[in-house]
Structure formats: C-alpha cells, structure tokens
Write a protein that holds these residues in place. Structure first.
Motif, PDB file in Angstrom:
ATOM      1  N   GLU A   1       0.837  -1.212   0.000  1.00 29.80           N
ATOM      2  CA  GLU A   1       0.000   0.000   0.000  1.00 29.80           C
ATOM      3  C   GLU A   1       0.869   1.258   0.000  1.00 29.80           C
ATOM      4  O   GLU A   1       0.518   2.255  -0.643  1.00 29.80           O
ATOM      5  CB  GLU A   1      -0.950   0.002   1.198  1.00 29.80           C
ATOM      6  N   GLN A   2       1.984   1.227   0.692  1.00 29.21           N
ATOM      7  CA  GLN A   2       2.891   2.381   0.700  1.00 29.21           C
ATOM      8  C   GLN A   2       3.502   2.606  -0.681  1.00 29.21           C
ATOM      9  O   GLN A   2       3.667   3.752  -1.120  1.00 29.21           O
ATOM     10  CB  GLN A   2       3.990   2.206   1.752  1.00 29.21           C
ATOM     11  N   LEU A   3       3.836   1.526  -1.378  1.00 20.87           N
ATOM     12  CA  LEU A   3       4.355   1.654  -2.746  1.00 20.87           C
ATOM     13  C   LEU A   3       3.295   2.242  -3.668  1.00 20.87           C
ATOM     14  O   LEU A   3       3.597   3.114  -4.500  1.00 20.87           O
ATOM     15  CB  LEU A   3       4.818   0.296  -3.282  1.00 20.87           C
ATOM     16  N   ILE A   4       2.067   1.791  -3.514  1.00 17.92           N
ATOM     17  CA  ILE A   4       0.965   2.306  -4.343  1.00 17.92           C
ATOM     18  C   ILE A   4       0.763   3.791  -4.068  1.00 17.92           C
ATOM     19  O   ILE A   4       0.643   4.599  -5.003  1.00 17.92           O
ATOM     20  CB  ILE A   4      -0.332   1.517  -4.089  1.00 17.92           C
ATOM     21  N   GLU A   5       0.735   4.162  -2.782  1.00 15.48           N
ATOM     22  CA  GLU A   5       0.544   5.574  -2.424  1.00 15.48           C
ATOM     23  C   GLU A   5       1.678   6.439  -2.961  1.00 15.48           C
ATOM     24  O   GLU A   5       1.443   7.549  -3.443  1.00 15.48           O
ATOM     25  CB  GLU A   5       0.415   5.719  -0.920  1.00 15.48           C
TER      26      GLU A   5
ATOM     27  N   GLU B   1      13.408  -7.315  -5.588  1.00 16.83           N
ATOM     28  CA  GLU B   1      12.372  -6.660  -6.396  1.00 16.83           C
ATOM     29  C   GLU B   1      11.771  -5.486  -5.624  1.00 16.83           C
ATOM     30  O   GLU B   1      11.493  -4.431  -6.201  1.00 16.83           O
ATOM     31  CB  GLU B   1      11.282  -7.654  -6.779  1.00 16.83           C
ATOM     32  N   TYR B   2      11.584  -5.667  -4.311  1.00 15.61           N
ATOM     33  CA  TYR B   2      11.095  -4.577  -3.471  1.00 15.61           C
ATOM     34  C   TYR B   2      12.076  -3.406  -3.490  1.00 15.61           C
ATOM     35  O   TYR B   2      11.671  -2.248  -3.650  1.00 15.61           O
ATOM     36  CB  TYR B   2      10.862  -5.062  -2.034  1.00 15.61           C
ATOM     37  N   LEU B   3      13.351  -3.690  -3.335  1.00 14.49           N
ATOM     38  CA  LEU B   3      14.357  -2.627  -3.367  1.00 14.49           C
ATOM     39  C   LEU B   3      14.339  -1.893  -4.701  1.00 14.49           C
ATOM     40  O   LEU B   3      14.445  -0.659  -4.743  1.00 14.49           O
ATOM     41  CB  LEU B   3      15.747  -3.203  -3.086  1.00 14.49           C
ATOM     42  N   ASP B   4      14.184  -2.630  -5.793  1.00  8.67           N
ATOM     43  CA  ASP B   4      14.113  -2.015  -7.118  1.00  8.67           C
ATOM     44  C   ASP B   4      12.872  -1.140  -7.256  1.00  8.67           C
ATOM     45  O   ASP B   4      12.937  -0.031  -7.799  1.00  8.67           O
ATOM     46  CB  ASP B   4      14.111  -3.084  -8.216  1.00  8.67           C
ATOM     47  N   ALA B   5      11.735  -1.631  -6.780  1.00  5.73           N
ATOM     48  CA  ALA B   5      10.491  -0.862  -6.869  1.00  5.73           C
ATOM     49  C   ALA B   5      10.609   0.424  -6.052  1.00  5.73           C
ATOM     50  O   ALA B   5      10.214   1.504  -6.510  1.00  5.73           O
ATOM     51  CB  ALA B   5       9.303  -1.698  -6.396  1.00  5.73           C
ATOM     52  N   ALA B   6      11.162   0.315  -4.854  1.00  9.52           N
ATOM     53  CA  ALA B   6      11.347   1.501  -4.022  1.00  9.52           C
ATOM     54  C   ALA B   6      12.278   2.504  -4.692  1.00  9.52           C
ATOM     55  O   ALA B   6      12.012   3.710  -4.691  1.00  9.52           O
ATOM     56  CB  ALA B   6      11.881   1.094  -2.648  1.00  9.52           C
TER      57      ALA B   6
ATOM     58  N   SER C   1       1.057  -4.123 -11.855  1.00  8.53           N
ATOM     59  CA  SER C   1      -0.334  -4.422 -11.520  1.00  8.53           C
ATOM     60  C   SER C   1      -0.439  -5.648 -10.629  1.00  8.53           C
ATOM     61  O   SER C   1      -1.170  -5.644  -9.634  1.00  8.53           O
ATOM     62  CB  SER C   1      -1.139  -4.641 -12.808  1.00  8.53           C
ATOM     63  N   ARG C   2       0.294  -6.669 -10.948  1.00  7.20           N
ATOM     64  CA  ARG C   2       0.199  -7.923 -10.201  1.00  7.20           C
ATOM     65  C   ARG C   2       0.737  -7.800  -8.779  1.00  7.20           C
ATOM     66  O   ARG C   2       0.176  -8.377  -7.861  1.00  7.20           O
ATOM     67  CB  ARG C   2       0.892  -9.047 -10.962  1.00  7.20           C
ATOM     68  N   TYR C   3       1.821  -7.047  -8.578  1.00  5.86           N
ATOM     69  CA  TYR C   3       2.261  -6.910  -7.185  1.00  5.86           C
ATOM     70  C   TYR C   3       1.361  -5.952  -6.420  1.00  5.86           C
ATOM     71  O   TYR C   3       1.135  -6.123  -5.233  1.00  5.86           O
ATOM     72  CB  TYR C   3       3.758  -6.607  -7.037  1.00  5.86           C
ATOM     73  N   GLU C   4       0.802  -4.966  -7.102  1.00  8.86           N
ATOM     74  CA  GLU C   4      -0.103  -4.048  -6.415  1.00  8.86           C
ATOM     75  C   GLU C   4      -1.409  -4.726  -5.992  1.00  8.86           C
ATOM     76  O   GLU C   4      -1.965  -4.398  -4.949  1.00  8.86           O
ATOM     77  CB  GLU C   4      -0.403  -2.822  -7.276  1.00  8.86           C
ATOM     78  N   THR C   5      -1.894  -5.648  -6.780  1.00 11.48           N
ATOM     79  CA  THR C   5      -3.154  -6.328  -6.454  1.00 11.48           C
ATOM     80  C   THR C   5      -2.953  -7.567  -5.585  1.00 11.48           C
ATOM     81  O   THR C   5      -3.925  -8.166  -5.132  1.00 11.48           O
ATOM     82  CB  THR C   5      -3.912  -6.746  -7.724  1.00 11.48           C
ATOM     83  N   GLY C   6      -1.716  -7.962  -5.360  1.00 11.76           N
ATOM     84  CA  GLY C   6      -1.443  -9.129  -4.541  1.00 11.76           C
ATOM     85  C   GLY C   6      -1.415 -10.427  -5.318  1.00 11.76           C
ATOM     86  O   GLY C   6      -1.271 -11.503  -4.742  1.00 11.76           O
ATOM     87  N   GLU C   7      -1.504 -10.326  -6.607  1.00 16.94           N
ATOM     88  CA  GLU C   7      -1.445 -11.522  -7.449  1.00 16.94           C
ATOM     89  C   GLU C   7      -0.021 -12.077  -7.515  1.00 16.94           C
ATOM     90  O   GLU C   7       0.185 -13.250  -7.778  1.00 16.94           O
ATOM     91  CB  GLU C   7      -1.942 -11.160  -8.850  1.00 16.94           C
TER      92      GLU C   7
END
Length: 79
Positions: free
Chosen positions: A15-19, A56-61, A43-49
């Motif tokens: 949710e913090q990444l989405i915000e 991957e988290y470090l890259d997204a951040a 989309s898939r990581y944001e929806t929990g799929e």
C-alpha cells in the motif's frame, strides 16, 4: 502465522508503494518502464497476485525514489 501476500505487514508495504506511485502521479506503466518490466508486473504486485522478493522490493522503491529501509522500519510490528 500469516505468510506472504496475506501477511498484513506485507500488504501495508505494498500500500505504501501504491501511495508513493500515486503521489508522484505515475502510472503503473511509468513505474514498469523504470523497472524494465511490463505494466502487468506492477499491476500484479499491487493487487497481490504476485509477491515481490526483497530485491524486487528494493528495485520498486528505488524506481519510486523512496527509502526502502526507512519504509520497512516504519512498518507495523504486529499483524
């Protein structure tokens, strides 16, 4: 014990990444482009799929220009 995408702490991080993405007025496609991934990846990581591993988290951040370790430090301690 909750695990994976069903752990409320994991969901909070997503949710913090989405915000962060929305605060910057970035589309999922824009984030995906920064990551060199298709839009469906975001989309898939944001929806929990799909679950993000630690790298991957470090890259997204990084793509969202947020402090990945600082965010984790503020995560809820309990489920």
């Amino acid at each position: 014990m909750a695990r994976g995408i069903h752990d409320s702490r994991y969901r909070w991080v997503i949710e913090q990444l989405i915000e962060a993405r929305k605060r910057q007025a970035l589309t999922q496609q824009a984030v995906a482009d920064k990551l060199g991934k298709p839009q469906q990846y975001v989309s898939r990581y944001e929806t929990g799929e799909r679950r993000l591993d630690i790298f991957e988290y470090l890259d997204a951040a990084a793509a969202l220009e947020i402090d990945a370790l600082g965010l984790i430090a503020t995560a809820p301690k309990t489920r």
